[in-house]
Design a protein around this motif. Structure first.
Motif, PDB file in Angstrom:
ATOM      1  N   GLY A  39       0.833  -1.194   0.000  1.00  0.00           N
ATOM      2  CA  GLY A  39       0.000   0.000   0.000  1.00  0.00           C
ATOM      3  C   GLY A  39       0.864   1.238   0.000  1.00  0.00           C
ATOM      4  N   ASP A  40       0.200   2.380   0.181  1.00  0.00           N
ATOM      5  CA  ASP A  40       0.935   3.650   0.169  1.00  0.00           C
ATOM      6  C   ASP A  40       1.373   4.074   1.565  1.00  0.00           C
ATOM      7  N   GLY A  41       1.075   3.239   2.555  1.00  0.00           N
ATOM      8  CA  GLY A  41       1.511   3.528   3.920  1.00  0.00           C
ATOM      9  C   GLY A  41       0.520   4.330   4.734  1.00  0.00           C
ATOM     10  N   THR A  42      -0.510   4.896   4.064  1.00  0.00           N
ATOM     11  CA  THR A  42      -1.480   5.697   4.813  1.00  0.00           C
ATOM     12  C   THR A  42      -2.645   4.848   5.304  1.00  0.00           C
ATOM     13  N   GLY A  43      -2.967   3.782   4.562  1.00  0.00           N
ATOM     14  CA  GLY A  43      -4.107   2.946   4.921  1.00  0.00           C
ATOM     15  C   GLY A  43      -5.436   3.642   4.690  1.00  0.00           C
ATOM     16  N   LYS A  44      -5.413   4.756   3.983  1.00  0.00           N
ATOM     17  CA  LYS A  44      -6.627   5.545   3.760  1.00  0.00           C
ATOM     18  C   LYS A  44      -7.121   5.381   2.332  1.00  0.00           C
ATOM     19  N   GLY A  45      -8.403   5.513   2.166  1.00  0.00           N
ATOM     20  CA  GLY A  45      -8.995   5.553   0.841  1.00  0.00           C
ATOM     21  C   GLY A  45      -9.225   4.187   0.247  1.00  0.00           C
ATOM     22  N   PRO A  46     -10.129   4.117  -0.736  1.00  0.00           N
ATOM     23  CA  PRO A  46     -10.408   2.839  -1.383  1.00  0.00           C
ATOM     24  C   PRO A  46      -9.192   2.347  -2.152  1.00  0.00           C
ATOM     25  N   GLY A  47      -8.966   1.063  -2.089  1.00  0.00           N
ATOM     26  CA  GLY A  47      -7.845   0.477  -2.813  1.00  0.00           C
ATOM     27  C   GLY A  47      -6.492   0.911  -2.298  1.00  0.00           C
ATOM     28  N   SER A  48      -6.420   1.313  -1.012  1.00  0.00           N
ATOM     29  CA  SER A  48      -5.147   1.811  -0.488  1.00  0.00           C
ATOM     30  C   SER A  48      -4.127   0.701  -0.282  1.00  0.00           C
ATOM     31  N   GLY A  49      -4.549  -0.535  -0.412  1.00  0.00           N
ATOM     32  CA  GLY A  49      -3.603  -1.622  -0.256  1.00  0.00           C
ATOM     33  C   GLY A  49      -4.102  -2.896  -0.902  1.00  0.00           C
ATOM     34  N   HIS A  50      -3.175  -3.805  -1.136  1.00  0.00           N
ATOM     35  CA  HIS A  50      -3.480  -5.104  -1.718  1.00  0.00           C
ATOM     36  C   HIS A  50      -2.816  -6.166  -0.862  1.00  0.00           C
ATOM     37  N   THR A  51      -3.473  -7.316  -0.745  1.00  0.00           N
ATOM     38  CA  THR A  51      -2.912  -8.438  -0.007  1.00  0.00           C
ATOM     39  C   THR A  51      -2.857  -9.641  -0.930  1.00  0.00           C
ATOM     40  N   VAL A  52      -1.710 -10.299  -0.966  1.00  0.00           N
ATOM     41  CA  VAL A  52      -1.553 -11.543  -1.707  1.00  0.00           C
ATOM     42  C   VAL A  52      -0.946 -12.579  -0.775  1.00  0.00           C
ATOM     43  N   GLN A  53      -1.178 -13.830  -1.095  1.00  0.00           N
ATOM     44  CA  GLN A  53      -0.509 -14.915  -0.393  1.00  0.00           C
ATOM     45  C   GLN A  53       0.377 -15.625  -1.401  1.00  0.00           C
ATOM     46  N   GLN A  54       1.581 -15.984  -0.952  1.00  0.00           N
ATOM     47  CA  GLN A  54       2.545 -16.616  -1.844  1.00  0.00           C
ATOM     48  C   GLN A  54       3.139 -17.837  -1.161  1.00  0.00           C
ATOM     49  N   CYS A  55       3.078 -18.976  -1.860  1.00  0.00           N
ATOM     50  CA  CYS A  55       3.655 -20.232  -1.374  1.00  0.00           C
ATOM     51  C   CYS A  55       5.056 -20.363  -1.962  1.00  0.00           C
ATOM     52  N   ILE A  56       6.049 -20.572  -1.093  1.00  0.00           N
ATOM     53  CA  ILE A  56       7.426 -20.730  -1.577  1.00  0.00           C
ATOM     54  C   ILE A  56       8.118 -21.903  -0.889  1.00  0.00           C
ATOM     55  N   ASP A  57       9.130 -22.420  -1.554  1.00  0.00           N
ATOM     56  CA  ASP A  57      10.121 -23.294  -0.945  1.00  0.00           C
ATOM     57  C   ASP A  57      11.476 -22.670  -1.283  1.00  0.00           C
ATOM     58  N   ALA A  58      12.554 -23.306  -0.869  1.00  0.00           N
ATOM     59  CA  ALA A  58      13.877 -22.707  -1.090  1.00  0.00           C
ATOM     60  C   ALA A  58      14.148 -22.496  -2.584  1.00  0.00           C
ATOM     61  N   ALA A  59      13.776 -23.473  -3.418  1.00  0.00           N
ATOM     62  CA  ALA A  59      14.048 -23.372  -4.852  1.00  0.00           C
ATOM     63  C   ALA A  59      13.217 -22.265  -5.500  1.00  0.00           C
TER      64      ALA A  59
END
Length: 175
Positions: A39-59
């Protein structure tokens, strides 16, 4: 399709930060499922941030860093990473189309349970009407990947699932 400038800056910075070509090695993340908020760090307004989940291993974590290195070589004339008081500091100059983005980012955290990146950028000429931008990315390890996930899987905030490694394999090669 409208792209938020803060998200674009975070993605560019994340890609550039992932480069292992820096004199200082970038830490590997703990294998498993990571939740990444941008996000933009303010946490204000619509669409001010996005959340994703990511699955990783070492490779897959290494492959994602290698992808970032390739992007950085193509886009950036300057990439510097240094340690400063227990934090990583990155300065870069990258070309996005006709615009030069000059960015300064500070990363903190242990990369085993959480990390945070704060980035400020200037754009010359302005990018999408903006001469400067700021972004914050916070990531936290939330546990093992889910049973239906494989390394490289990313679940977007709208529920769409993609595998970034598969997408990279199918991307046309540069001549």
């Amino acid at each position: 399709m409208k792209i938020r400038l803060s998200s674009l800056a975070a993605c560019i910075a994340a890609g550039a930060v992932a480069c292992p070509a820096f004199a200082l090695d970038f830490p590997s993340r703990k294998p498993g499922l990571w939740e990444i908020q941008t996000g933009d760090g303010t946490g204000k307004g619509p669409g001010s941030g996005h959340t994703v989940q990511q699955c990783i291993d070492a490779a897959s974590d290494k492959a994602l860093r290698d992808m970032g290195q390739g992007m950085g070589k193509d886009m950036c004339s300057k990439q510097e990473l240094r340690s400063d008081g227990g934090k990583l500091v990155m300065d870069s100059v990258c070309k996005i189309g006709n615009t030069v983005a000059t960015s300064h980012a500070v990363l903190s955290g242990d990369f085993g349970t959480a990390y945070r990146m704060e980035s400020k950028s200037t754009y010359n000429p302005p990018l999408m009407g903006r001469a400067e931008g700021a972004s914050v990315m916070e990531a936290r390890w939330i546990g093992p990947c889910k049973a239906d996930q494989k390394p490289g899987d990313m679940v977007m905030s709208n529920g769409m699932k993609m595998n970034v490694l598969d997408m990279a394999k199918n991307r046309p090669k540069k001549p």
